[in-house]
Design a protein around this motif. Sequence first.
Motif, mmCIF file in Angstrom:
data_model
loop_
_atom_site.group_PDB
_atom_site.id
_atom_site.type_symbol
_atom_site.label_atom_id
_atom_site.label_comp_id
_atom_site.label_asym_id
_atom_site.label_seq_id
_atom_site.Cartn_x
_atom_site.Cartn_y
_atom_site.Cartn_z
ATOM 1 N N ALA A 77 42.363 38.716 38.575
ATOM 2 C CA ALA A 77 41.152 39.332 38.030
ATOM 3 C C ALA A 77 41.298 40.820 37.731
ATOM 4 O O ALA A 77 40.578 41.353 36.896
ATOM 5 N N TYR A 78 42.201 41.480 38.444
ATOM 6 C CA TYR A 78 42.326 42.935 38.293
ATOM 7 C C TYR A 78 43.775 43.316 38.019
ATOM 8 O O TYR A 78 44.703 42.582 38.327
ATOM 9 N N ASP A 79 43.956 44.498 37.468
ATOM 10 C CA ASP A 79 45.267 45.119 37.300
ATOM 11 C C ASP A 79 45.506 45.925 38.571
ATOM 12 O O ASP A 79 45.011 47.034 38.716
ATOM 13 N N CYS A 92 32.660 38.723 46.875
ATOM 14 C CA CYS A 92 31.387 38.302 46.278
ATOM 15 C C CYS A 92 31.430 38.428 44.758
ATOM 16 O O CYS A 92 30.940 37.552 44.040
ATOM 17 N N THR A 93 32.023 39.505 44.267
ATOM 18 C CA THR A 93 32.152 39.690 42.815
ATOM 19 C C THR A 93 32.996 38.581 42.203
ATOM 20 O O THR A 93 32.658 38.042 41.134
ATOM 21 N N LEU A 94 34.082 38.208 42.869
ATOM 22 C CA LEU A 94 34.933 37.129 42.361
ATOM 23 C C LEU A 94 34.161 35.810 42.335
ATOM 24 O O LEU A 94 34.372 34.982 41.433
ATOM 25 N N ALA A 95 33.253 35.609 43.275
ATOM 26 C CA ALA A 95 32.439 34.386 43.284
ATOM 27 C C ALA A 95 31.397 34.413 42.168
ATOM 28 O O ALA A 95 31.196 33.408 41.482
ATOM 29 N N THR A 96 30.748 35.558 41.959
ATOM 30 C CA THR A 96 29.710 35.623 40.930
ATOM 31 C C THR A 96 30.290 35.509 39.530
ATOM 32 O O THR A 96 29.571 35.177 38.591
ATOM 33 N N HIS A 97 31.586 35.767 39.395
ATOM 34 C CA HIS A 97 32.254 35.612 38.101
ATOM 35 C C HIS A 97 33.051 34.305 38.024
ATOM 36 O O HIS A 97 33.920 34.145 37.155
ATOM 37 N N ASP A 98 32.761 33.394 38.938
ATOM 38 C CA ASP A 98 33.374 32.051 38.946
ATOM 39 C C ASP A 98 34.893 32.075 39.034
ATOM 40 O O ASP A 98 35.565 31.148 38.575
#
Length: 186
Positions: free
Chosen positions: A41-43, A145-151
């Motif tokens: 998800a991230y660099d 939580c952010t990774l969950a909200t972005h599926d």
Amino acid sequence: MSENAVAVVYTNVLLNLATPVVDNRLTAPSGADPLKALLIAYDIHTPASVLGEITEATGSGDLLSAAADLVLQAAHHLTTHDVDNRTDDPLDYGLDRGESEGIWLANELEADLFITDEFNTTNYLFITLALNDRNILFTTPHILCTLATHDILPVGYVRAALTYYVETKSWDAQYVAQLRQQYLPD
């Protein structure tokens, strides 16, 4: 969330995200890989000294060692920076060298995020000050939580992982409960 957002992490973040993946106890969440999710998800950038610290954690055959092995297997997804001669002594805030180098790197790269597990201590406040007054500080549970909200991670997995970390890593239960309420309501 931009898939190209630049994030700087240090040793504890990587080891904590790898731990549930290698933990075979019944209390460990299963069915996802939070370390892999972060790396996708991230660099992700980190001081080279972080990989040295992770290498030092290998070889004992315990859970920490297994987590360190997993991080090293995924290290090719990290961008490392040699900052040894570019930083002064560790910041005079009680932070160790890896944390200090990570803060320096986040400022140097003008990173979008600096991810920390220091939210149970006053170090969180010191890290905030050291990040040149930029609002880029995020905690590992917040990122989960952010990774969950972005599926990117299943919501059920993140709920189980947060419980796991509260029980095994002494993450602040009240803080985690607030994150759950805000990002992962039932």
